[in-house]
Design a protein around this motif. Sequence first.
Motif, PDB file in Angstrom:
ATOM      1  N   UNK A 123       0.833  -1.208   0.000  1.00 21.64           N
ATOM      2  CA  UNK A 123       0.000   0.000   0.000  1.00 21.64           C
ATOM      3  C   UNK A 123       0.870   1.262   0.000  1.00 21.64           C
ATOM      4  N   UNK A 124       1.893   1.285   0.842  1.00 22.98           N
ATOM      5  CA  UNK A 124       2.757   2.456   0.947  1.00 22.98           C
ATOM      6  C   UNK A 124       3.633   2.634  -0.293  1.00 22.98           C
ATOM      7  N   UNK A 125       4.149   1.532  -0.844  1.00 18.20           N
ATOM      8  CA  UNK A 125       4.940   1.627  -2.072  1.00 18.20           C
ATOM      9  C   UNK A 125       4.086   2.171  -3.210  1.00 18.20           C
ATOM     10  N   UNK A 131      14.881   9.647  -0.411  1.00 21.50           N
ATOM     11  CA  UNK A 131      13.618  10.358  -0.567  1.00 21.50           C
ATOM     12  C   UNK A 131      13.019  10.024  -1.929  1.00 21.50           C
ATOM     13  N   UNK A 132      11.705   9.850  -1.934  1.00 19.33           N
ATOM     14  CA  UNK A 132      10.969   9.593  -3.160  1.00 19.33           C
ATOM     15  C   UNK A 132      10.141  10.850  -3.422  1.00 19.33           C
ATOM     16  N   UNK A 133      10.739  11.782  -4.144  1.00 11.45           N
ATOM     17  CA  UNK A 133      10.085  13.069  -4.364  1.00 11.45           C
ATOM     18  C   UNK A 133       9.778  13.728  -3.036  1.00 11.45           C
ATOM     19  N   UNK A 134       8.628  14.387  -2.973  1.00  7.74           N
ATOM     20  CA  UNK A 134       8.194  15.022  -1.730  1.00  7.74           C
ATOM     21  C   UNK A 134       7.153  14.171  -1.025  1.00  7.74           C
ATOM     22  N   UNK A 181      13.439  -2.427  -7.867  1.00  9.84           N
ATOM     23  CA  UNK A 181      14.850  -2.770  -8.056  1.00  9.84           C
ATOM     24  C   UNK A 181      15.671  -1.519  -8.378  1.00  9.84           C
ATOM     25  N   UNK A 182      15.101  -0.611  -9.163  1.00  9.43           N
ATOM     26  CA  UNK A 182      15.796   0.638  -9.485  1.00  9.43           C
ATOM     27  C   UNK A 182      15.972   1.491  -8.224  1.00  9.43           C
ATOM     28  N   UNK A 183      14.957   1.519  -7.371  1.00  8.42           N
ATOM     29  CA  UNK A 183      15.048   2.253  -6.097  1.00  8.42           C
ATOM     30  C   UNK A 183      16.174   1.666  -5.242  1.00  8.42           C
ATOM     31  N   UNK A 184      16.244   0.327  -5.157  1.00  5.41           N
ATOM     32  CA  UNK A 184      17.313  -0.311  -4.379  1.00  5.41           C
ATOM     33  C   UNK A 184      18.681   0.081  -4.916  1.00  5.41           C
ATOM     34  N   UNK A 185      18.848   0.030  -6.244  1.00  8.77           N
ATOM     35  CA  UNK A 185      20.141   0.362  -6.851  1.00  8.77           C
ATOM     36  C   UNK A 185      20.512   1.821  -6.581  1.00  8.77           C
ATOM     37  N   UNK A 200       5.049   0.607  -8.428  1.00  7.16           N
ATOM     38  CA  UNK A 200       4.046  -0.426  -8.652  1.00  7.16           C
ATOM     39  C   UNK A 200       4.582  -1.679  -9.339  1.00  7.16           C
ATOM     40  N   UNK A 201       5.887  -1.744  -9.537  1.00 10.54           N
ATOM     41  CA  UNK A 201       6.450  -2.934 -10.193  1.00 10.54           C
ATOM     42  C   UNK A 201       7.771  -3.336  -9.545  1.00 10.54           C
ATOM     43  N   UNK A 202       8.136  -4.582  -9.738  1.00 10.30           N
ATOM     44  CA  UNK A 202       9.421  -5.072  -9.223  1.00 10.30           C
ATOM     45  C   UNK A 202      10.574  -4.325  -9.874  1.00 10.30           C
ATOM     46  N   UNK A 203      10.408  -3.982 -11.153  1.00 14.61           N
ATOM     47  CA  UNK A 203      11.457  -3.263 -11.874  1.00 14.61           C
ATOM     48  C   UNK A 203      11.704  -1.891 -11.240  1.00 14.61           C
ATOM     49  N   UNK A 204      10.616  -1.181 -10.905  1.00 16.46           N
ATOM     50  CA  UNK A 204      10.751   0.127 -10.251  1.00 16.46           C
ATOM     51  C   UNK A 204      11.415  -0.015  -8.887  1.00 16.46           C
TER      52      UNK A 204
END
Length: 94
Positions: A16-18, A59-62, A30-34, A24-28
């Motif tokens: 829910x928080x993600x 931080x993910x934007x604001x 994985x990019x955040x982790x990297x 909304x995807x594993x690809x997104x």
Amino acid sequence: MEGNVHNVQRSAQNLKELTALGISSKKQLAKIFATTLVKGTEVSRSTNRYGITINKVLNIGKRGQIQTSFFYAGGDMTKAPKVTTIIPKIFKKK
């Protein structure tokens, strides 16, 4: 979902928080982790007999941030770490 009730509830809350953070995807994710691994701000580090855990936030934007725990088995920081924990945080609107 199956498993320990607490773990299932926590997984549902993370999803829910993600989603609220626009992930909304594993690809997104994985990019955040990297990105967090390279550009995240280190907030803590701990060592035990199994290895080193480094906690970083990005931080993910604001909208919020994600805290990620990276584990280096045996303390070998030349190898890719494993992601062991994620904690999404939504900023409250003022």
